[in-house]
Motif scaffolding. Structure first.
Motif, mmCIF file in Angstrom:
data_model
loop_
_atom_site.group_PDB
_atom_site.id
_atom_site.type_symbol
_atom_site.label_atom_id
_atom_site.label_comp_id
_atom_site.label_asym_id
_atom_site.label_seq_id
_atom_site.Cartn_x
_atom_site.Cartn_y
_atom_site.Cartn_z
ATOM 1 N N GLN A 48 24.756 74.826 0.466
ATOM 2 C CA GLN A 48 24.760 76.114 1.146
ATOM 3 C C GLN A 48 24.574 77.221 0.112
ATOM 4 O O GLN A 48 25.537 77.767 -0.417
ATOM 5 N N PRO A 49 23.335 77.561 -0.227
ATOM 6 C CA PRO A 49 23.107 78.580 -1.254
ATOM 7 C C PRO A 49 23.408 80.007 -0.801
ATOM 8 O O PRO A 49 23.533 80.901 -1.642
ATOM 9 N N GLN A 50 23.527 80.239 0.515
ATOM 10 C CA GLN A 50 23.834 81.581 0.979
ATOM 11 C C GLN A 50 25.271 81.948 0.610
ATOM 12 O O GLN A 50 26.194 81.158 0.815
ATOM 13 N N LEU A 51 25.450 83.154 0.093
ATOM 14 C CA LEU A 51 26.764 83.591 -0.364
ATOM 15 C C LEU A 51 27.482 84.371 0.734
ATOM 16 O O LEU A 51 26.868 85.205 1.406
ATOM 17 N N PRO A 52 28.796 84.143 0.898
ATOM 18 C CA PRO A 52 29.550 84.775 1.991
ATOM 19 C C PRO A 52 30.070 86.161 1.613
ATOM 20 O O PRO A 52 31.258 86.473 1.806
ATOM 21 N N PHE A 53 29.187 87.000 1.081
ATOM 22 C CA PHE A 53 29.579 88.331 0.625
ATOM 23 C C PHE A 53 28.583 89.363 1.143
ATOM 24 O O PHE A 53 27.438 89.043 1.471
ATOM 25 N N ALA A 54 29.037 90.607 1.165
ATOM 26 C CA ALA A 54 28.208 91.693 1.682
ATOM 27 C C ALA A 54 27.173 92.133 0.659
ATOM 28 O O ALA A 54 27.323 91.905 -0.550
ATOM 29 N N ASP A 55 26.143 92.779 1.118
ATOM 30 C CA ASP A 55 25.137 93.369 0.228
ATOM 31 C C ASP A 55 25.815 94.355 -0.724
ATOM 32 O O ASP A 55 26.627 95.187 -0.302
ATOM 33 N N GLY A 56 25.501 94.242 -2.015
ATOM 34 C CA GLY A 56 26.024 95.188 -2.996
ATOM 35 C C GLY A 56 27.522 95.174 -3.175
ATOM 36 O O GLY A 56 28.100 96.175 -3.614
ATOM 37 N N GLU A 57 28.158 94.049 -2.914
ATOM 38 C CA GLU A 57 29.626 93.982 -2.979
ATOM 39 C C GLU A 57 30.155 93.974 -4.411
ATOM 40 O O GLU A 57 31.286 94.389 -4.665
ATOM 41 N N PHE A 58 29.345 93.526 -5.369
ATOM 42 C CA PHE A 58 29.832 93.336 -6.736
ATOM 43 C C PHE A 58 29.034 94.161 -7.734
ATOM 44 O O PHE A 58 27.855 94.457 -7.533
ATOM 45 N N ALA A 59 29.722 94.500 -8.849
ATOM 46 C CA ALA A 59 29.100 95.262 -9.939
ATOM 47 C C ALA A 59 28.727 94.374 -11.111
ATOM 48 O O ALA A 59 28.300 94.874 -12.157
ATOM 49 N N GLY A 60 28.873 93.077 -10.967
ATOM 50 C CA GLY A 60 28.499 92.130 -12.009
ATOM 51 C C GLY A 60 28.783 90.721 -11.539
ATOM 52 O O GLY A 60 29.599 90.501 -10.638
ATOM 53 N N ALA A 61 28.087 89.756 -12.140
ATOM 54 C CA ALA A 61 28.292 88.356 -11.790
ATOM 55 C C ALA A 61 28.048 87.483 -13.008
ATOM 56 O O ALA A 61 27.286 87.851 -13.911
ATOM 57 N N ALA A 62 28.692 86.325 -13.015
ATOM 58 C CA ALA A 62 28.579 85.378 -14.126
ATOM 59 C C ALA A 62 28.396 83.968 -13.597
ATOM 60 O O ALA A 62 28.958 83.600 -12.559
ATOM 61 N N ILE A 63 27.606 83.186 -14.316
ATOM 62 C CA ILE A 63 27.539 81.733 -14.144
ATOM 63 C C ILE A 63 27.706 81.149 -15.537
ATOM 64 O O ILE A 63 26.856 81.360 -16.400
ATOM 65 N N CYS A 64 28.784 80.434 -15.759
ATOM 66 C CA CYS A 64 29.101 79.918 -17.095
ATOM 67 C C CYS A 64 28.932 78.404 -17.130
ATOM 68 O O CYS A 64 29.601 77.691 -16.374
ATOM 69 N N VAL A 65 28.067 77.924 -17.995
ATOM 70 C CA VAL A 65 27.771 76.510 -18.264
ATOM 71 C C VAL A 65 27.687 75.660 -16.994
ATOM 72 O O VAL A 65 28.203 74.556 -16.939
ATOM 73 N N SER A 66 26.990 76.185 -15.983
ATOM 74 C CA SER A 66 26.852 75.463 -14.715
ATOM 75 C C SER A 66 25.473 75.575 -14.089
ATOM 76 O O SER A 66 25.188 74.866 -13.123
ATOM 77 N N VAL A 67 24.618 76.445 -14.595
ATOM 78 C CA VAL A 67 23.337 76.680 -13.949
ATOM 79 C C VAL A 67 22.475 75.422 -13.919
ATOM 80 O O VAL A 67 21.628 75.253 -13.031
ATOM 81 N N ASP A 68 22.704 74.498 -14.848
ATOM 82 C CA ASP A 68 21.911 73.265 -14.927
ATOM 83 C C ASP A 68 22.162 72.309 -13.773
ATOM 84 O O ASP A 68 21.440 71.326 -13.624
ATOM 85 N N TYR A 69 23.175 72.589 -12.928
ATOM 86 C CA TYR A 69 23.491 71.716 -11.799
ATOM 87 C C TYR A 69 22.900 72.211 -10.476
ATOM 88 O O TYR A 69 23.009 71.521 -9.462
ATOM 89 N N LEU A 70 22.297 73.386 -10.470
ATOM 90 C CA LEU A 70 21.782 73.952 -9.221
ATOM 91 C C LEU A 70 20.489 73.267 -8.797
ATOM 92 O O LEU A 70 19.524 73.221 -9.549
ATOM 93 N N THR A 71 20.463 72.769 -7.567
ATOM 94 C CA THR A 71 19.256 72.145 -7.031
ATOM 95 C C THR A 71 18.414 73.120 -6.211
ATOM 96 O O THR A 71 17.269 72.812 -5.876
ATOM 97 N N GLN A 72 18.971 74.289 -5.887
ATOM 98 C CA GLN A 72 18.231 75.360 -5.210
ATOM 99 C C GLN A 72 18.436 76.668 -5.976
ATOM 100 O O GLN A 72 18.920 77.657 -5.421
ATOM 101 N N PRO A 73 18.082 76.679 -7.252
ATOM 102 C CA PRO A 73 18.446 77.831 -8.089
ATOM 103 C C PRO A 73 17.791 79.140 -7.663
ATOM 104 O O PRO A 73 18.414 80.209 -7.771
ATOM 105 N N VAL A 74 16.559 79.093 -7.180
ATOM 106 C CA VAL A 74 15.892 80.339 -6.803
ATOM 107 C C VAL A 74 16.589 80.964 -5.598
ATOM 108 O O VAL A 74 16.812 82.183 -5.552
ATOM 109 N N ALA A 75 16.973 80.150 -4.625
ATOM 110 C CA ALA A 75 17.703 80.670 -3.461
ATOM 111 C C ALA A 75 19.025 81.292 -3.880
ATOM 112 O O ALA A 75 19.427 82.346 -3.366
#
Length: 217
Positions: A104-131
């Motif tokens: 489920q790549p869709q995120l349960p958050f509102a548009d513009g809810e955050f002022a920053g985001a992080a992905i730490c040592v996990s991006v290599d596991y995403l099978t739908q990274p562009v979504a």
């Protein structure tokens, strides 16, 4: 990689050795750090540089530790990860969501809810990274930073095929391509933040992007 610019990734780029449901793999908590202290310090320094004090942050693919600078207060930190016990144990999280982004790549958050985001040592596991990157661009405020960090460590059976085929520099290019393909990022930076001397620490690389269209000059 594909040679078709409209389809930059091959059909098999996101296959994995272990295609069993990720929920099974992550059912047991792992209270370990996946990179060494030098690489962790490099991650924390990046967060100092890019995340403003008092801001609302999203820690995507989170666990029991977020590596945020201990001296910096943030207004709100939300974690999204696979193991509830790990998320419950994370002292920096104000709230958390248990979700499998590969299902489920869709995120349960509102548009513009955050002022920053992080992905730490996990991006290599995403099978739908562009979504996922498109969704991150949606939930971040315009111009807000996304900091994606990675090393040369992984769970090899769960990392996607493209990751295994590339060098460290190739990984930087690949993650940059994810953001470019998502279409809602600008100011993309490819960084080598490996601690010196390299022989004594895990390497640390980062891709940083800014949400939304590039500002008009």
């Amino acid at each position: 990689m594909s040679t078709n610019p409209s389809q930059p990734f091959s059909a098999n780029a996101f296959r994995r050795i272990d295609e069993a449901p990720d929920a099974e793999f992550y059912r047991q908590p792992r209270f370990v750090k996946h990179i060494d202290d030098g690489a962790i310090a490099a991650v924390t320094q990046l967060y100092r540089e890019y995340f403003a004090p008092g801001s609302a942050l999203l820690d995507l693919m989170s666990s029991w530790v977020s590596h945020l600078p201990p001296e910096v207060p943030y207004g709100r930190v939300v974690g999204l990860g696979m193991n509830e016990a790990e998320l419950q144990a994370n002292p920096r999280l104000h709230a958390y969501v248990v979700q499998d982004l590969n299902q489920q790549p869709q995120l349960p958050f509102a548009d513009g809810e955050f002022a920053g985001a992080a992905i730490c040592v996990s991006v290599d596991y995403l099978t739908q990274p562009v979504a996922v990157m498109q969704e991150l661009g949606r939930v971040l405020q315009p111009g807000a930073p996304l900091v994606i960090t990675f090393s040369n460590r992984c769970f090899p059976t769960k990392a996607v095929a493209a990751w295994h085929q590339l060098s460290d520099q190739g990984h930087l290019q690949l993650v940059g391509q994810y953001l470019q393909a998502a279409g809602n990022w600008h100011g993309i930076e490819l960084l080598d933040r490996s601690p010196a001397p390299r022989a004594l620490s895990d390497p640390l690389f980062a891709v940083v992007g800014r949400a939304g269209a590039a500002p008009q000059s």
